[in-house]
Design a protein around this motif. Structure first.
Motif, PDB file in Angstrom:
ATOM      1  N   ILE A 197     -10.450  35.299   1.309  1.00  0.00           N
ATOM      2  CA  ILE A 197      -9.897  34.324   2.244  1.00  0.00           C
ATOM      3  C   ILE A 197     -10.153  34.823   3.666  1.00  0.00           C
ATOM      4  O   ILE A 197      -9.807  35.949   4.017  1.00  0.00           O
ATOM      5  N   GLU A 198     -10.764  33.958   4.483  1.00  0.00           N
ATOM      6  CA  GLU A 198     -11.091  34.296   5.872  1.00  0.00           C
ATOM      7  C   GLU A 198     -10.310  33.388   6.816  1.00  0.00           C
ATOM      8  O   GLU A 198     -10.213  32.181   6.605  1.00  0.00           O
ATOM      9  N   ASN A 199      -9.737  33.987   7.856  1.00  0.00           N
ATOM     10  CA  ASN A 199      -8.906  33.271   8.827  1.00  0.00           C
ATOM     11  C   ASN A 199      -9.778  32.783   9.980  1.00  0.00           C
ATOM     12  O   ASN A 199     -10.407  33.576  10.675  1.00  0.00           O
ATOM     13  N   HIS A 200      -9.809  31.453  10.209  1.00  0.00           N
ATOM     14  CA  HIS A 200     -10.594  30.875  11.296  1.00  0.00           C
ATOM     15  C   HIS A 200      -9.719  30.444  12.484  1.00  0.00           C
ATOM     16  O   HIS A 200     -10.248  29.867  13.437  1.00  0.00           O
ATOM     17  N   THR A 201      -8.410  30.673  12.424  1.00  0.00           N
ATOM     18  CA  THR A 201      -7.523  30.247  13.502  1.00  0.00           C
ATOM     19  C   THR A 201      -7.471  31.310  14.591  1.00  0.00           C
ATOM     20  O   THR A 201      -8.037  32.405  14.456  1.00  0.00           O
ATOM     21  N   LYS A 202      -6.753  30.994  15.674  1.00  0.00           N
ATOM     22  CA  LYS A 202      -6.603  31.912  16.797  1.00  0.00           C
ATOM     23  C   LYS A 202      -5.304  32.707  16.732  1.00  0.00           C
ATOM     24  O   LYS A 202      -4.916  33.340  17.715  1.00  0.00           O
ATOM     25  N   SER A 203      -4.620  32.675  15.603  1.00  0.00           N
ATOM     26  CA  SER A 203      -3.390  33.445  15.438  1.00  0.00           C
ATOM     27  C   SER A 203      -3.408  34.110  14.071  1.00  0.00           C
ATOM     28  O   SER A 203      -4.089  33.659  13.142  1.00  0.00           O
ATOM     29  N   ASN A 204      -2.661  35.210  13.952  1.00  0.00           N
ATOM     30  CA  ASN A 204      -2.561  35.881  12.665  1.00  0.00           C
ATOM     31  C   ASN A 204      -1.815  34.994  11.671  1.00  0.00           C
ATOM     32  O   ASN A 204      -0.899  34.257  12.042  1.00  0.00           O
ATOM     33  N   LEU A 205      -2.204  35.086  10.406  1.00  0.00           N
ATOM     34  CA  LEU A 205      -1.586  34.290   9.358  1.00  0.00           C
ATOM     35  C   LEU A 205      -0.881  35.210   8.373  1.00  0.00           C
ATOM     36  O   LEU A 205      -1.481  36.164   7.859  1.00  0.00           O
ATOM     37  N   LEU A 206       0.410  34.937   8.145  1.00  0.00           N
ATOM     38  CA  LEU A 206       1.187  35.659   7.147  1.00  0.00           C
ATOM     39  C   LEU A 206       1.114  34.873   5.842  1.00  0.00           C
ATOM     40  O   LEU A 206       1.625  33.758   5.751  1.00  0.00           O
ATOM     41  N   MET A 207       0.465  35.446   4.839  1.00  0.00           N
ATOM     42  CA  MET A 207       0.255  34.743   3.586  1.00  0.00           C
ATOM     43  C   MET A 207       1.528  34.802   2.744  1.00  0.00           C
ATOM     44  O   MET A 207       1.937  35.869   2.276  1.00  0.00           O
ATOM     45  N   ASP A 208       2.167  33.658   2.585  1.00  0.00           N
ATOM     46  CA  ASP A 208       3.347  33.574   1.735  1.00  0.00           C
ATOM     47  C   ASP A 208       2.968  33.672   0.265  1.00  0.00           C
ATOM     48  O   ASP A 208       3.614  34.364  -0.518  1.00  0.00           O
ATOM     49  N   GLN A 209       1.912  32.978  -0.102  1.00  0.00           N
ATOM     50  CA  GLN A 209       1.559  32.885  -1.514  1.00  0.00           C
ATOM     51  C   GLN A 209       0.085  32.566  -1.655  1.00  0.00           C
ATOM     52  O   GLN A 209      -0.433  31.671  -0.992  1.00  0.00           O
ATOM     53  N   VAL A 210      -0.583  33.317  -2.495  1.00  0.00           N
ATOM     54  CA  VAL A 210      -1.955  33.007  -2.913  1.00  0.00           C
ATOM     55  C   VAL A 210      -1.934  33.062  -4.430  1.00  0.00           C
ATOM     56  O   VAL A 210      -2.139  34.103  -5.046  1.00  0.00           O
ATOM     57  N   GLU A 211      -1.642  31.932  -5.040  1.00  0.00           N
ATOM     58  CA  GLU A 211      -1.411  31.870  -6.486  1.00  0.00           C
ATOM     59  C   GLU A 211      -2.520  31.076  -7.155  1.00  0.00           C
ATOM     60  O   GLU A 211      -2.907  30.011  -6.678  1.00  0.00           O
ATOM     61  N   PHE A 212      -2.990  31.622  -8.257  1.00  0.00           N
ATOM     62  CA  PHE A 212      -4.018  30.927  -9.039  1.00  0.00           C
ATOM     63  C   PHE A 212      -3.338  30.156 -10.162  1.00  0.00           C
ATOM     64  O   PHE A 212      -2.606  30.733 -10.980  1.00  0.00           O
ATOM     65  N   GLU A 213      -3.547  28.847 -10.186  1.00  0.00           N
ATOM     66  CA  GLU A 213      -3.008  27.995 -11.238  1.00  0.00           C
ATOM     67  C   GLU A 213      -4.104  27.760 -12.274  1.00  0.00           C
ATOM     68  O   GLU A 213      -5.038  26.989 -12.040  1.00  0.00           O
ATOM     69  N   PRO A 214      -4.018  28.431 -13.421  1.00  0.00           N
ATOM     70  CA  PRO A 214      -5.107  28.327 -14.404  1.00  0.00           C
ATOM     71  C   PRO A 214      -5.115  26.978 -15.103  1.00  0.00           C
ATOM     72  O   PRO A 214      -4.115  26.248 -15.133  1.00  0.00           O
ATOM     73  N   ALA A 215      -6.253  26.650 -15.676  1.00  0.00           N
ATOM     74  CA  ALA A 215      -6.388  25.452 -16.500  1.00  0.00           C
ATOM     75  C   ALA A 215      -5.551  25.617 -17.770  1.00  0.00           C
ATOM     76  O   ALA A 215      -5.124  26.728 -18.098  1.00  0.00           O
ATOM     77  N   PRO A 216      -5.276  24.522 -18.502  1.00  0.00           N
ATOM     78  CA  PRO A 216      -4.393  24.614 -19.679  1.00  0.00           C
ATOM     79  C   PRO A 216      -4.810  25.637 -20.716  1.00  0.00           C
ATOM     80  O   PRO A 216      -3.960  26.169 -21.410  1.00  0.00           O
ATOM     81  N   ASN A 217      -6.083  25.943 -20.827  1.00  0.00           N
ATOM     82  CA  ASN A 217      -6.527  26.886 -21.855  1.00  0.00           C
ATOM     83  C   ASN A 217      -6.744  28.299 -21.312  1.00  0.00           C
ATOM     84  O   ASN A 217      -7.400  29.119 -21.947  1.00  0.00           O
ATOM     85  N   TRP A 218      -6.147  28.595 -20.131  1.00  0.00           N
ATOM     86  CA  TRP A 218      -6.289  29.924 -19.537  1.00  0.00           C
ATOM     87  C   TRP A 218      -4.935  30.430 -19.058  1.00  0.00           C
ATOM     88  O   TRP A 218      -4.050  29.652 -18.727  1.00  0.00           O
ATOM     89  N   THR A 219      -4.800  31.751 -18.996  1.00  0.00           N
ATOM     90  CA  THR A 219      -3.676  32.415 -18.331  1.00  0.00           C
ATOM     91  C   THR A 219      -4.250  33.409 -17.337  1.00  0.00           C
ATOM     92  O   THR A 219      -5.363  33.920 -17.526  1.00  0.00           O
TER      93      THR A 219
END
Length: 420
Positions: A197-219
């Motif tokens: 993930i690359e930040n293109h804004t002019k301010s720092n970003l505090l990442m609250d959540q970077v969650e991967f939601e898998p497809a029904p047949n994956w965990t």
């Protein structure tokens, strides 16, 4: 006016004195009495009228160089995808008569759609007196990139009861705050997803959540660097986890996920040839806590090839002695909706017996009865190792007698062979 944070009004770091326009830094400390005007100006300041004295702090708060005044934003400023656009709108009656039965509308127009955010058509504003105003606030979750137009309009009756229409247009452009790059790799039957993930804004970003939601047949499991911590430290780490901050103007951060298939070995594939792994949910906050949220498109991996007959190793002895027979247990699963078989299980002839480190002990071909639809059966092979050290059990294939073709081959299994 867009409701965004104001900026502070800083004091100039070097203060200016009116006498700087007349004399330079070599002005004597005591001004002669002949020039009364300059004497009055100099006497109003510190007797030591030098540039050094202008850095002296009269109050501790002066060290901030902030006057306490705020500057209101003069434009919409930068607006990014995933944020909530909030605007303060004021309808002012600058005429000398009262405006009546006012219908006020506010809407956002994009290249794809038009969204109504505020409308008083059902209950018009009864009147706005001369010099008065009507204020309201609108909010809109920004979900499209590119040019946007905020359209504000008022339909009213003037002093002569004539119906008039007043539109106003405010344009702004929505930019992309982040770029997300992914890589999918398969290592020894496991699938790994790397996300950058690359930040293109002019301010720092505090990442609250970077969650991967898998497809029904994956965990999925997020892999972090502190997997070897104790159970107590691991629980505390989840509660008091360090913040993930991506710096402004091109800062990056990487996340790694391990994906596992959630399908049972005894059941058929739910989606044949499907290669959809899932999608990412990303939420963040800016310096002053303003939230943002983005969702990526479906991330694709290697196509899943459905096998009609699937075989896998179930159990291998933990200790294997050279020249001592041992049994390998494995299962055979019919993943079709019809009866299949009978089958023959044997070692392939790609390698000669001299090159093999592990061979079948006894009957070389094992015959299995037919397997019912979506059913499975278990069997075992008696084998013997002829070499010491790390060896591989390979080349075990399953042959369908009725179809006259090879259905599946067992994956290679590494073993360690001990001496007597």
């Amino acid at each position: 006016m867009r409701l965004c944070r104001p900026s502070f009004q800083p004091d100039p770091p070097l203060r200016l004195h009116p006498l700087d326009l007349i004399a330079g830094e070599d002005l004597p400390l005591h001004v002669t009495s002949d020039d009364e005007e300059e004497s009055q100006v100099a006497s109003s300041r510190d007797p030591d009228f030098s540039f050094r004295s202008r850095f002296h702090l009269q109050n501790p708060i002066d060290a901030m160089a902030l006057s306490g005044l705020l500057i209101l934003p003069q434009a919409f400023g930068a607006i990014y995808l995933g944020e909530t656009f909030c605007s303060y709108i004021s309808i002012n009656n600058s005429s000398n008569y009262e405006a009546r039965d006012i219908v006020i509308k506010a809407e956002i127009q994009t290249e794809r759609q038009r969204m109504l955010l505020f409308d008083t058509s059902n209950s018009p504003v009864e009147s706005i007196r001369a010099g008065g105003r009507y204020d309201f606030i609108i909010e809109h979750d920004v979900k499209e990139l590119g040019p946007h137009t905020l359209v504000c309009s008022a339909l009213y009756n003037d002093g002569d009861s004539e119906r008039k229409y007043l539109p106003q247009f405010f344009k702004f452009v929505v930019a992309n705050p982040l770029s997300v790059r992914t890589k999918v790799r398969s290592v020894k039957g496991s699938t790994f997803l790397e996300t950058c993930i690359e930040n293109h804004t002019k301010s720092n970003l505090l990442m609250d959540q970077v969650e991967f939601e898998p497809a029904p047949n994956w965990t999925s499991i997020m892999l972090t660097a502190d997997e070897n911590l104790s159970e107590t430290d691991s629980k505390a780490r989840k509660v008091f986890r360090p913040p993930v901050i991506i710096k402004a103007g091109g800062g990056i951060h990487n996340f790694l996920y391990q994906l596992c298939s959630s399908l049972n070995e005894s059941s058929p594939m739910k989606v044949e040839g499907s290669n959809v792994l899932g999608k990412l949910q990303i939420t963040w906050r800016t310096n002053l806590g303003e939230p943002g949220r983005l969702q990526t498109q479906q991330i694709l991996g290697s196509p899943i090839v459905q096998k009609n007959i699937h075989s896998r190793v179930v159990e291998v002895p933990s200790v294997i002695i050279m020249h001592v027979p041992f049994s390998v247990h494995f299962s055979l699963t019919n993943q079709t909706d019809r009866k299949r078989g009978p089958f023959e299980v044997h070692l392939s002839e790609n390698e000669s017996n001299e090159d093999r480190a592990v061979m079948v002990n006894g009957i070389q071909t094992l015959v299995l009865p037919p397997v019912e639809a979506l059913g499975s059966t278990k069997l075992s092979l008696n084998m013997v190792a002829t070499k010491l050290g790390v060896q591989k059990i390979s080349g075990i294939t399953v042959f369908d007698v009725q179809e006259k073709n090879i259905c599946d081959s067992l994956p290679d299994v590494e073993i360690f062979v001990y001496s007597d």
